[in-house]
Design a protein around this motif. Structure first.
Motif, short mmCIF file in Angstrom:
data_model
loop_
_atom_site.label_atom_id
_atom_site.label_comp_id
_atom_site.label_asym_id
_atom_site.label_seq_id
_atom_site.Cartn_x
_atom_site.Cartn_y
_atom_site.Cartn_z
N LYS A 44 0.89 -1.29 0.50
CA LYS A 44 0.20 0.36 0.24
C LYS A 44 1.10 1.17 0.15
O LYS A 44 0.48 2.01 -0.34
N HIS A 45 2.49 0.94 0.70
CA HIS A 45 2.50 1.98 0.49
C HIS A 45 3.97 1.84 -0.50
O HIS A 45 4.75 3.35 0.08
N TRP A 46 4.61 0.85 -1.15
CA TRP A 46 5.65 1.19 -1.02
C TRP A 46 5.38 0.24 -2.83
O TRP A 46 5.23 -0.94 -2.61
N ASN A 47 6.87 0.18 -3.88
CA ASN A 47 6.82 -0.55 -4.81
C ASN A 47 8.25 -1.23 -4.60
O ASN A 47 9.24 -1.59 -4.39
N LEU A 48 7.33 -2.81 -4.08
CA LEU A 48 8.36 -3.36 -4.21
C LEU A 48 8.56 -4.17 -4.69
O LEU A 48 8.53 -4.98 -5.80
N ILE A 49 10.46 -4.99 -4.42
CA ILE A 49 11.22 -5.24 -5.80
C ILE A 49 11.72 -6.31 -4.17
O ILE A 49 12.54 -6.74 -3.34
N LYS A 50 11.26 -7.76 -4.72
CA LYS A 50 11.17 -8.53 -4.00
C LYS A 50 12.83 -9.57 -4.91
O LYS A 50 13.20 -9.82 -5.95
N LEU A 51 14.06 -9.66 -3.92
CA LEU A 51 15.55 -9.70 -4.35
C LEU A 51 15.89 -11.63 -3.67
O LEU A 51 15.71 -11.03 -2.43
N PRO A 52 15.88 -11.93 -4.82
CA PRO A 52 16.93 -12.97 -3.76
C PRO A 52 18.03 -12.75 -2.86
O PRO A 52 18.79 -11.95 -3.50
N LEU A 53 18.58 -13.73 -2.61
CA LEU A 53 19.43 -13.80 -1.33
C LEU A 53 21.34 -14.19 -2.55
O LEU A 53 21.70 -13.75 -1.79
N THR A 54 20.91 -15.07 -3.99
CA THR A 54 21.60 -15.55 -4.50
C THR A 54 22.04 -14.51 -5.30
O THR A 54 21.39 -12.94 -4.98
N PRO A 55 23.98 -14.36 -5.13
CA PRO A 55 23.98 -13.12 -6.29
C PRO A 55 23.22 -12.27 -6.85
O PRO A 55 23.19 -13.26 -7.98
N THR A 56 23.12 -11.16 -7.22
CA THR A 56 22.40 -10.57 -8.66
C THR A 56 22.44 -9.16 -8.06
O THR A 56 22.61 -8.59 -7.56
N PRO A 57 21.97 -8.75 -9.54
CA PRO A 57 22.26 -7.12 -9.07
C PRO A 57 21.75 -6.18 -8.77
O PRO A 57 20.56 -7.01 -8.86
#
Length: 210
Positions: A44-57
């Motif tokens: 409701k308040h944020w634009n969520l970017i789900k990030l994996p814990l594996t190496p990723t940009p």
């Protein structure tokens, strides 16, 4: 003679209808995201970017990150600067990049939010863990419940994320520095208003427009 106010109003209305609502929400990196429904509070308040814990940009221009279900392992390793797990490595990386980080404690650590260490069954050990908490807070990490993060979105939003920065926006924004994306269009009236009010319009890559 060009009527900038009329042009600005027309463009603002067009963009309002075309631009998705999520574009005006601040971005938030989410680590340890699960499908348990808790993310509804944040969406409701944020634009969520789900990030994996594996190496990723890591996406550029993102300023906030949250670790859900933060464990004692992450708490202690983060405070000591140990990065020998994917989770602690990610925390170290984000800290070094200067992101504002929130740890949402796991069920085992929720007592740290509102229970005094003196009232714990083992006060000495509770104080010991509390020292790691204070160390992380000294690094700028916030340890808080999920509801507090959701409520803080509007207070901590500094960057203007719309596609068009107008005179009205300048008048409504309280900060003296207004951060925008490179792609944001700044109207002539907005520039004039910023100059009159002594505000700076700053592009997210560090370029300032006085």
């Amino acid at each position: 003679m060009i009527n900038y106010a009329t042009i600005e109003a027309i463009v603002r209305e067009i963009l309002r209808k075309w631009e998705p609502e999520s574009a005006n929400r601040p971005d938030l990196l989410v680590l340890n995201a699960s499908a348990d429904g808790r993310l509804d509070q944040l969406e409701k308040h944020w634009n969520l970017i789900k990030l994996p814990l594996t190496p990723t940009p890591i996406p550029e221009n993102v300023r906030d990150a949250v670790f859900l279900d933060a464990t004692q392992d992450l708490l202690v390793k983060g405070a000591l600067g140990i990065a020998d797990t994917p989770e602690s490595q990610m925390l170290s990386t984000l800290l070094l990049r200067g992101l504002r980080i929130t740890l949402i404690p796991s069920a085992e650590l929720e007592w740290m939010l509102d229970v005094s260490a003196d009232k714990a069954a083992n006060p000495a050990y509770a104080h010991h863990l509390g020292s790691y908490k204070k160390t992380l807070e000294g690094f700028g990490v916030r340890i808080a419940p999920l509801a507090a993060l959701a409520a803080s979105a509007s207070r901590e939003r500094i960057t203007f994320r719309g596609k068009l920065l107008t005179q009205r926006d300048i008048e409504q924004i309280k900060e003296e520095k207004i951060w925008i994306r490179k792609t944001t269009i700044v109207t002539p009236l907005a520039r004039d208003a910023a100059r009159e009010k002594g505000k700076s319009i700053c592009v997210i890559d560090g370029t300032d427009e006085k």
